[in-house]
Design a protein around this motif. Structure first.
Motif, PDB file in Angstrom:
ATOM      1  N   LEU A 249      39.374 107.274  84.015  1.00  0.00           N
ATOM      2  CA  LEU A 249      38.605 106.691  84.979  1.00  0.00           C
ATOM      3  C   LEU A 249      37.218 106.204  84.692  1.00  0.00           C
ATOM      4  O   LEU A 249      36.375 106.064  85.579  1.00  0.00           O
ATOM      5  CB  LEU A 249      38.654 107.206  86.453  1.00  0.00           C
ATOM      6  CG  LEU A 249      40.110 106.971  87.042  1.00  0.00           C
ATOM      7  CD1 LEU A 249      40.099 107.996  88.082  1.00  0.00           C
ATOM      8  CD2 LEU A 249      40.413 105.571  87.420  1.00  0.00           C
TER       9      LEU A 249
ATOM     10  N   VAL B 271      42.917 107.070  93.760  1.00  0.00           N
ATOM     11  CA  VAL B 271      41.586 106.829  94.108  1.00  0.00           C
ATOM     12  C   VAL B 271      41.490 106.826  95.666  1.00  0.00           C
ATOM     13  O   VAL B 271      40.654 107.013  96.546  1.00  0.00           O
ATOM     14  CB  VAL B 271      40.971 105.656  93.543  1.00  0.00           C
ATOM     15  CG1 VAL B 271      39.384 105.260  94.074  1.00  0.00           C
ATOM     16  CG2 VAL B 271      40.804 105.814  91.845  1.00  0.00           C
TER      17      VAL B 271
ATOM     18  N   ALA C 248      39.832 114.437  91.504  1.00  0.00           N
ATOM     19  CA  ALA C 248      39.979 115.022  90.118  1.00  0.00           C
ATOM     20  C   ALA C 248      40.482 116.634  90.180  1.00  0.00           C
ATOM     21  O   ALA C 248      41.155 116.812  89.665  1.00  0.00           O
ATOM     22  CB  ALA C 248      38.367 115.032  89.895  1.00  0.00           C
TER      23      ALA C 248
ATOM     24  N   ARG D  48      35.221 100.755  93.055  1.00  0.00           N
ATOM     25  CA  ARG D  48      36.305 100.583  92.191  1.00  0.00           C
ATOM     26  C   ARG D  48      37.123  99.364  92.488  1.00  0.00           C
ATOM     27  O   ARG D  48      36.986  99.119  93.801  1.00  0.00           O
ATOM     28  CB  ARG D  48      37.051 101.659  91.861  1.00  0.00           C
ATOM     29  CG  ARG D  48      36.412 102.788  91.029  1.00  0.00           C
ATOM     30  CD  ARG D  48      37.481 104.074  90.942  1.00  0.00           C
ATOM     31  NE  ARG D  48      36.522 105.076  90.171  1.00  0.00           N
ATOM     32  CZ  ARG D  48      36.254 105.211  88.671  1.00  0.00           C
ATOM     33  NH1 ARG D  48      36.755 104.094  87.837  1.00  0.00           N
ATOM     34  NH2 ARG D  48      35.853 106.300  88.263  1.00  0.00           N
TER      35      ARG D  48
ATOM     36  N   ASP E 264      34.883 112.284  91.247  1.00  0.00           N
ATOM     37  CA  ASP E 264      35.397 112.130  89.751  1.00  0.00           C
ATOM     38  C   ASP E 264      35.053 113.067  89.049  1.00  0.00           C
ATOM     39  O   ASP E 264      35.792 113.569  88.175  1.00  0.00           O
ATOM     40  CB  ASP E 264      34.356 110.977  89.227  1.00  0.00           C
ATOM     41  CG  ASP E 264      34.611 109.547  89.620  1.00  0.00           C
ATOM     42  OD1 ASP E 264      35.840 108.867  89.715  1.00  0.00           O
ATOM     43  OD2 ASP E 264      33.589 109.065  90.474  1.00  0.00           O
TER      44      ASP E 264
ATOM     45  N   SER F 160      36.545 116.585  84.939  1.00  0.00           N
ATOM     46  CA  SER F 160      36.182 115.500  85.199  1.00  0.00           C
ATOM     47  C   SER F 160      37.056 114.382  84.844  1.00  0.00           C
ATOM     48  O   SER F 160      37.874 114.803  83.867  1.00  0.00           O
ATOM     49  CB  SER F 160      34.946 115.330  84.347  1.00  0.00           C
ATOM     50  OG  SER F 160      34.433 114.029  84.226  1.00  0.00           O
ATOM     51  N   GLN F 161      37.027 113.290  85.298  1.00  0.00           N
ATOM     52  CA  GLN F 161      38.110 112.333  85.083  1.00  0.00           C
ATOM     53  C   GLN F 161      37.212 110.864  84.166  1.00  0.00           C
ATOM     54  O   GLN F 161      37.796 110.107  83.988  1.00  0.00           O
ATOM     55  CB  GLN F 161      38.845 111.625  85.960  1.00  0.00           C
ATOM     56  CG  GLN F 161      40.009 112.942  86.497  1.00  0.00           C
ATOM     57  CD  GLN F 161      40.821 112.270  87.625  1.00  0.00           C
ATOM     58  OE1 GLN F 161      40.238 111.671  88.668  1.00  0.00           O
ATOM     59  NE2 GLN F 161      41.975 112.830  87.624  1.00  0.00           N
ATOM     60  N   VAL F 162      36.001 111.274  84.124  1.00  0.00           N
ATOM     61  CA  VAL F 162      34.887 110.432  83.661  1.00  0.00           C
ATOM     62  C   VAL F 162      34.313 110.794  82.542  1.00  0.00           C
ATOM     63  O   VAL F 162      33.232 110.437  82.100  1.00  0.00           O
ATOM     64  CB  VAL F 162      33.943 109.842  84.448  1.00  0.00           C
ATOM     65  CG1 VAL F 162      34.785 108.944  85.577  1.00  0.00           C
ATOM     66  CG2 VAL F 162      33.113 110.856  85.313  1.00  0.00           C
TER      67      VAL F 162
END
Length: 377
Positions: free
Chosen positions: A161, A171, A181, A215, A240, A259-261
Motif C-alpha cells: 500500500l 482500507v 495494518a 486513497r 498504515d 507497516s504496510q508502507v
C-alpha cells in the motif's frame, strides 16, 4: 464431532486470492471441493466451472443446508461473523475462518462463544506457526535451551500500500474493520510470538499512523496493484503503521513495528527472542534458516527433515536446499485441521480461541492509540 468421510467435503466462501490458496490446500489434503459462494452468482458459477466445482451457492443458507463437512470462510472481514455464526448455528459443519475473526471484539467474542457450544472443530489460519524453523525455535525454548526470556522484539513489514494509488476493500472500515495494518498482519506477529515464546501480553501502549490520508475509492482486490491516479478518492480512517510496546504477564518487554508502507519489504515478519542462555531469530522472507545465538557464538540452523526437533522434521517435507515457504505452511495448516476433524491430535492448530485473542490485542491497540496510554489486554 469428527468428519465421517475419509475424504472431507469442502465448501469455500470467497473467490479471491486467499480463497484459491484455501482451495489448493484443501485439494492437496485430499478433500473434495463441493461448492463455492461469492458475492455475485454469475461470478460464482464461472469460478465453479473453472475450478471443476459442482455447486455454485446463492446464499449462506444454502451452504448451511448443503452436504459440506467443512466450510472455509475466505470473504471480506465484515462477513466473517455472520457467515460463521450461521454455520455454527446450523450445526454439523467444521469452520475454518480467515482472520480477523470478526470486524470487532464483540463479533469475535460471539464467534468464539458459538464455537465452544458447537460440537465441531474451528480454526483460524495463523499459518506462520507452520514454518519448520518456527517449530524448531519453539522446541528449543520449551527444552530450556534459551533460558528465561529477557525480551522479545521484531517487526512485520509490507509495501503493497505504499503507492498513493493503491487501495483495497481492506482500507474501507465497513468491509475490513476499524483496524487495518494491525488486524491484518500485526495479529499474525503477536500470535506467532506468544505461541513460540509462551509469553502472554498483559498490557501495551501503541502509536498508529495513517501515512496516506486519501486513497482510491472502490473495492480493489488485495495485492492487485495501483487503481490509477484518475480514480475518485476517499478519506482513509484505518492505519498504515502501528508501533507497539508491551509487557507480558511475567514482565518481559516486547516491541514491534507493523507497516504496510515499508518500501521494499514484501512480507517481512521478523522476530527475536532474547533469553538468559541464548537468542533465536526467525525471518519469514528467509524461512529456510533460523539464527541461534549464545554468549560465545552463533549457529545458523537449516530447515531439514533429518535434523532438529520432531515437529520441525514433520513439517520439513522437502530436502534441505529445496525451499519451502508460505504455501507449504498453509497446506500443513489445512492438513492438520482436517486431521483434528478426523479425531487425530496435532500440535499448535490455531482455533477460534486464538482468533479471539488476536481480536483482544487489536482492540487494546486501538484503545491505546486513541487514549495515548498504557492499556490492559
Amino acid at each position: 464431532m469428527t468428519t465421517r468421510s475419509a475424504r472431507p467435503r469442502v465448501a469455500i466462501l470467497g473467490l479471491g486470492m486467499i480463497a484459491e490458496v484455501h482451495r489448493r490446500a484443501a485439494l492437496l489434503a485430499g478433500a473434495e471441493v463441493v461448492g463455492l459462494l461469492g458475492r455475485d452468482h454469475e461470478r460464482t458459477r464461472a469460478a465453479a466451472d473453472a475450478w471443476g466445482v459442482p455447486t455454485a451457492y446463492r446464499s449462506i443458507e444454502e451452504v448451511a443446508e448443503g452436504n459440506a463437512d467443512v466450510v472455509h470462510v475466505c470473504t471480506p472481514n465484515a462477513t466473517h461473523a455472520p457467515y460463521s455464526l450461521a454455520l455454527l448455528a446450523a450445526g454439523g459443519k467444521h469452520v475454518i475462518c480467515e482472520k480477523p475473526l470478526g470486524a470487532d471484539l464483540a463479533e469475535a467474542e460471539a464467534m468464539a462463544s458459538a464455537a465452544r457450544a458447537a460440537d465441531v472443530v474451528t480454526a483460524v489460519p495463523f499459518v506462520y506457526r507452520y514454518h519448520p524453523v518456527v517449530r524448531e525455535i519453539r522446541a528449543r525454548r520449551l527444552a530450556g535451551e534459551l533460558g528465561a526470556t529477557h525480551a522479545v522484539h521484531g517487526s512485520y513489514l509490507q509495501d503493497w500500500l505504499l503507492s498513493p494509488d493503491a487501495s483495497s476493500w481492506r482500507v474501507d472500515p465497513a468491509a475490513g474493520g476499524a483496524s487495518r495494518a494491525f488486524a491484518d498482519i500485526g495479529s499474525h506477529w503477536f500470535d506467532l510470538v506468544e505461541w513460540v515464546s509462551g509469553e502472554r501480553m498483559a498490557s501495551l501502549i501503541a502509536e498508529t499512523r495513517i501515512a496516506l490520508p486519501e486513497r482510491p475509492a472502490g473495492s480493489v482486490a488485495s495485492f492487485s496493484g495501483p487503481a490509477g491516479a484518475d480514480a475518485p478518492r476517499v478519506t482513509v480512517t484505518t492505519e498504515d503503521i502501528a508501533m507497539v510496546l508491551a509487557r507480558t504477564a511475567d514482565g518481559v518487554p516486547v516491541s514491534t513495528t507493523v507497516s504496510q508502507v515499508a518500501a521494499g519489504r514484501k512480507n517481512r515478519l521478523w522476530f527475536e527472542l532474547d533469553g538468559a542462555a541464548g537468542s533465536a531469530v526467525f525471518d519469514q522472507e528467509n524461512p529456510e534458516y533460523g539464527w541461534f545465538g549464545t554468549a560465545t557464538g552463533a549457529e545458523v540452523f537449516v530447515r531439514d527433515p533429518g535434523a532438529g526437533s520432531a515437529e520441525q522434521r514433520r513439517l520439513a517435507t522437502l530436502p534441505a536446499g529445496h525451499a519451502q515457504g508460505y504455501a507449504q505452511c498453509f497446506e500443513a495448516f489445512v492438513a492438520d485441521a482436517y486431521a483434528v476433524m478426523a479425531g487425530q491430535e496435532r500440535e499448535g492448530l490455531p482455533t477460534f480461541e486464538d482468533g479471539l485473542r488476536a481480536a483482544r490485542l487489536t482492540d487494546a491497540v486501538l484503545r491505546s492509540a486513541a487514549d495515548r496510554a498504557w492499556t490492559g489486554v
